[in-house]
Design an enzyme around this catalytic site. Structure first.
Site, PDB file in Angstrom:
ATOM      1  N   PRO A  39       0.911  -1.381   0.100  1.00 43.37           N
ATOM      2  CG  PRO A  39       0.220  -1.166   1.996  1.00 43.37           C
ATOM      3  CD  PRO A  39       0.752  -1.835   1.203  1.00 43.37           C
ATOM      4  CD  GLN A  64      -2.916   0.070   4.253  1.00 42.17           C
ATOM      5  OE1 GLN A  64      -2.714   1.384   3.980  1.00 42.17           O
ATOM      6  NE2 GLN A  64      -2.021  -0.430   4.669  1.00 42.17           N
ATOM      7  CG  HIS A  79      -2.870   1.265   7.686  1.00 41.48           C
ATOM      8  ND1 HIS A  79      -1.625   0.686   8.343  1.00 41.48           N
ATOM      9  CD2 HIS A  79      -2.345   2.434   7.022  1.00 41.48           C
ATOM     10  CE1 HIS A  79      -0.349   1.363   7.965  1.00 41.48           C
ATOM     11  NE2 HIS A  79      -0.581   2.385   7.155  1.00 41.48           N
ATOM     12  N   GLY A  80      -3.329  -1.636  10.676  1.00 39.68           N
ATOM     13  CA  GLY A  80      -2.806  -1.360  11.866  1.00 39.68           C
ATOM     14  C   GLY A  80      -1.550  -0.924  12.246  1.00 39.68           C
ATOM     15  CB  ALA A  81       1.185  -1.070  10.296  1.00 43.08           C
ATOM     16  CE1 TYR A  85      -0.430   7.804   8.713  1.00 48.98           C
ATOM     17  CE2 TYR A  85       0.199   5.536   8.141  1.00 48.98           C
ATOM     18  CZ  TYR A  85       0.248   6.994   7.960  1.00 48.98           C
ATOM     19  OH  TYR A  85       1.093   7.552   6.957  1.00 48.98           O
ATOM     20  NE  ARG A 144       1.595  -2.898   5.368  1.00 44.17           N
ATOM     21  CZ  ARG A 144       2.727  -1.720   4.878  1.00 44.17           C
ATOM     22  NH1 ARG A 144       2.590  -0.706   5.321  1.00 44.17           N
ATOM     23  NH2 ARG A 144       3.582  -2.538   4.092  1.00 44.17           N
TER      24      ARG A 144
HETATM   25  C1  LIG Z   1       5.101   6.838  -1.117  1.00 46.94           C
HETATM   26  C2  LIG Z   1       4.743   5.847   0.165  1.00 46.94           C
HETATM   27  C3  LIG Z   1       3.556   5.806   0.580  1.00 46.94           C
HETATM   28  C4  LIG Z   1       3.192   4.778   1.504  1.00 46.94           C
HETATM   29  N1  LIG Z   1       1.841   4.732   1.876  1.00 46.94           N
HETATM   30  C5  LIG Z   1       1.421   3.746   2.813  1.00 46.94           C
HETATM   31  C6  LIG Z   1       0.154   3.498   2.847  1.00 46.94           C
HETATM   32  O1  LIG Z   1      -0.847   4.079   2.308  1.00 46.94           O
HETATM   33  N2  LIG Z   1      -0.233   2.661   3.456  1.00 46.94           N
HETATM   34  C7  LIG Z   1       0.820   1.594   4.302  1.00 46.94           C
HETATM   35  O2  LIG Z   1       0.466   0.708   5.104  1.00 46.94           O
HETATM   36  N3  LIG Z   1       2.133   1.885   4.114  1.00 46.94           N
HETATM   37  C8  LIG Z   1       2.519   2.967   3.111  1.00 46.94           C
HETATM   38  N4  LIG Z   1       3.729   2.886   2.823  1.00 46.94           N
HETATM   39  C9  LIG Z   1       4.656   1.872   3.442  1.00 46.94           C
HETATM   40  C10 LIG Z   1       5.041   0.752   2.182  1.00 46.94           C
HETATM   41  O3  LIG Z   1       3.809   0.148   2.346  1.00 46.94           O
HETATM   42  C11 LIG Z   1       5.943   0.139   2.738  1.00 46.94           C
HETATM   43  O4  LIG Z   1       5.861  -0.688   4.083  1.00 46.94           O
HETATM   44  C12 LIG Z   1       7.619   0.594   2.780  1.00 46.94           C
HETATM   45  O5  LIG Z   1       7.638   1.558   1.553  1.00 46.94           O
HETATM   46  C13 LIG Z   1       8.623  -0.315   2.945  1.00 46.94           C
HETATM   47  O6  LIG Z   1       8.709  -1.193   1.938  1.00 46.94           O
HETATM   48  P1  LIG Z   1       9.608  -1.045   0.613  1.00 46.94           P
HETATM   49  O7  LIG Z   1      11.042  -1.202   1.246  1.00 46.94           O
HETATM   50  O8  LIG Z   1       9.272  -2.274  -0.298  1.00 46.94           O
HETATM   51  O9  LIG Z   1       9.198   0.152  -0.043  1.00 46.94           O
HETATM   52  C14 LIG Z   1       3.975   3.813   1.861  1.00 46.94           C
HETATM   53  C15 LIG Z   1       5.403   4.172   1.421  1.00 46.94           C
HETATM   54  C16 LIG Z   1       5.893   4.916   0.458  1.00 46.94           C
HETATM   55  C17 LIG Z   1       7.159   4.778  -0.108  1.00 46.94           C
END
Ligand SMILES: Cc1cc2nc3c(=O)[nH]c(=O)nc-3n(C[C@H](O)[C@H](O)[C@H](O)COP(=O)(O)O)c2cc1C
Length: 369
Positions: free
Chosen positions: A27, A105, A180-182, A185, A233
């Site tokens: 997400p 999500q 979204h429990g992570a 938030y 999550r």
């Molecule tokens: C631009 C951006 C937006 C994100 N938005 C969310 C989100 O809406 N919900 C969420 O649970 N995590 C969000 N994340 C976290 C990502 O889901 C992920 O956990 C994080 O990028 C680490 O994974 P990666 O190393 O594959 O990038 C976001 C990350 C990025 C980079």
């Protein structure tokens, strides 16, 4: 190396559904909806490419759940009414053509809300100003607001928002929802002792700090039935605190993941900076603990950039699915590239300048070519 015939491209079940492979889009908020919280054509195109390039599962960015206190970012999409939910239908039609599952999500920002067109203040478990600064690439500036403490009525309304958003998601054709429990938030604010200083049934011991998760997961499941995916999550780290560890360590993992199982979720999604790193001193990873304590399908996320790393997580039996975040932003066709052994680009934070939206990414890609 082509990974076409590796377990990454074997099917596996989540709830009543079969996912065609083990690759999910993590997400990611892209602050690119219109001002009514509707999905735009640019967003549909952005998500469609992930489906066409072979990801088995797409988890949408966090969608706000109600018209009260959940909205977190300007131009964040919502699921707070059926019209917002239906704005996703053109995408749902095309992901179905690609045999990709789409999970919405559901997100409530609590004290981390930087913008909410429905309210001018924020709510949280306790009146504690969040650490850190608002995120400028999501239109934020300066300190977070000091939140007001949620009443039991506010908590009830937040639960109702998650339920209504899940029902809207099901009615408009999504395959499931992820609570979204992570990442700091609202739900995570209840879980975390320094943001939850309540002395009622929602504060104090871990069992109480998990109460809101339990209430939301049970209520959502009761509302959507068994033929719709419900996932959840969890993380230790937060967008505004990259150091946090669950204070009860392994005991927290046991209670948290057992709670999720008892609430009949279909999967658990864990995110850590490095998916496979020990969660606590000398412990397995958070993903492996989730699998061990729940016996459910687990999606592992964090720091995975190539197919070999993803395959290691599967082969070490730490998780069943791998969620790819930034590597998929740098390579929207990541799943196809990994399948056929093609070269991958490195992720570059310049893509988020000045904003982490689709417009900035488009300009970035034009200069990269
Ligand atoms: C631009 C951006 C937006 C994100 N938005 C969310 C989100 O809406 N919900 C969420 O649970 N995590 C969000 N994340 C976290 C990502 O889901 C992920 O956990 C994080 O990028 C680490 O994974 P990666 O190393 O594959 O990038 C976001 C990350 C990025 C980079």
């Amino acid at each position: 190396m082509t990974l076409e015939h590796s377990p990454l491209f074997s099917p596996a079940k989540i709830g009543a559904f079969t996912v065609k492979n083990r690759l999910a889009i993590a997400p990611m908020i892209r602050v690119s909806a219109d001002n009514a919280g509707f999905m735009t054509q640019a967003m549909a195109q952005y998500y469609r490419e992930f489906a066409e390039a072979g990801f088995g599962l797409i988890i949408t960015e966090g969608l706000y759940t109600d018209k009260r206190f959940s909205q977190t970012y300007r131009y964040q999409p919502g699921l707070s009414d059926i019209e917002q939910a239906k704005s996703w239908q053109p995408l749902i039609a095309s992901v179905n053509d690609s045999n990709t599952l789409l999970i919405a999500q559901l997100m409530h920002g609590g004290a981390l809300s930087q913008h909410n067109k429905y309210r001018d203040h924020t709510l949280a478990p306790s009146p504690v100003r969040p650490l850190g600064k608002q995120m400028t690439f999501y239109y934020g500036q300066g300190q977070y607001a000091l939140p007001e403490q949620m009443t039991t009525q506010d908590i009830q309304e937040a639960v109702e928002g998650f339920v209504a958003a899940a029902v809207n998601a099901k009615a408009s054709g999504f395959h499931g929802v992820e609570i979204h429990g992570a990442n700091g938030y609202l739900l995570d604010q209840f879980l975390t002792p320094y943001t939850n200083q309540r002395s009622d049934l929602y504060g104090g011991p871990l069992e109480n700090r998990l109460r809101l998760y339990r209430e939301i997961l049970l209520a959502v499941r009761a509302a959507v039935g068994d033929d719709f995916i419900v996932g959840v999550r969890f993380s230790q780290k937060k967008v505004n605190d990259s150091e946090h560890l669950w204070p009860e360590a392994i005991e927290a993992a046991w209670q948290t993941f057992t709670m999720a199982k008892n609430c009949k979720v279909d999967y658990i999604h864990t995110t850590e900076p490095q998916a496979s790193a020990p969660a606590f001193a000398n412990s397995p990873s958070l993903a492996a603990l989730a699998k061990h304590y729940s016996g459910l399908p687990v999606i592992a996320n964090g720091g995975i950039v190539n197919g070999e790393q993803a395959l290691d997580v599967l082969e070490n039996q730490e998780a069943d699915f791998i969620a790819i975040g930034r590597a998929a932003l740098a390579n929207p066709r990541w799943a196809e590239a990994v399948r056929h052994g093609k070269t991958l680009h490195a992720f570059d934070y310049d893509m988020f300048k000045p904003l982490a939206n689709l417009e900035s990414a488009k300009s970035y890609f034009q200069t990269r070519i």
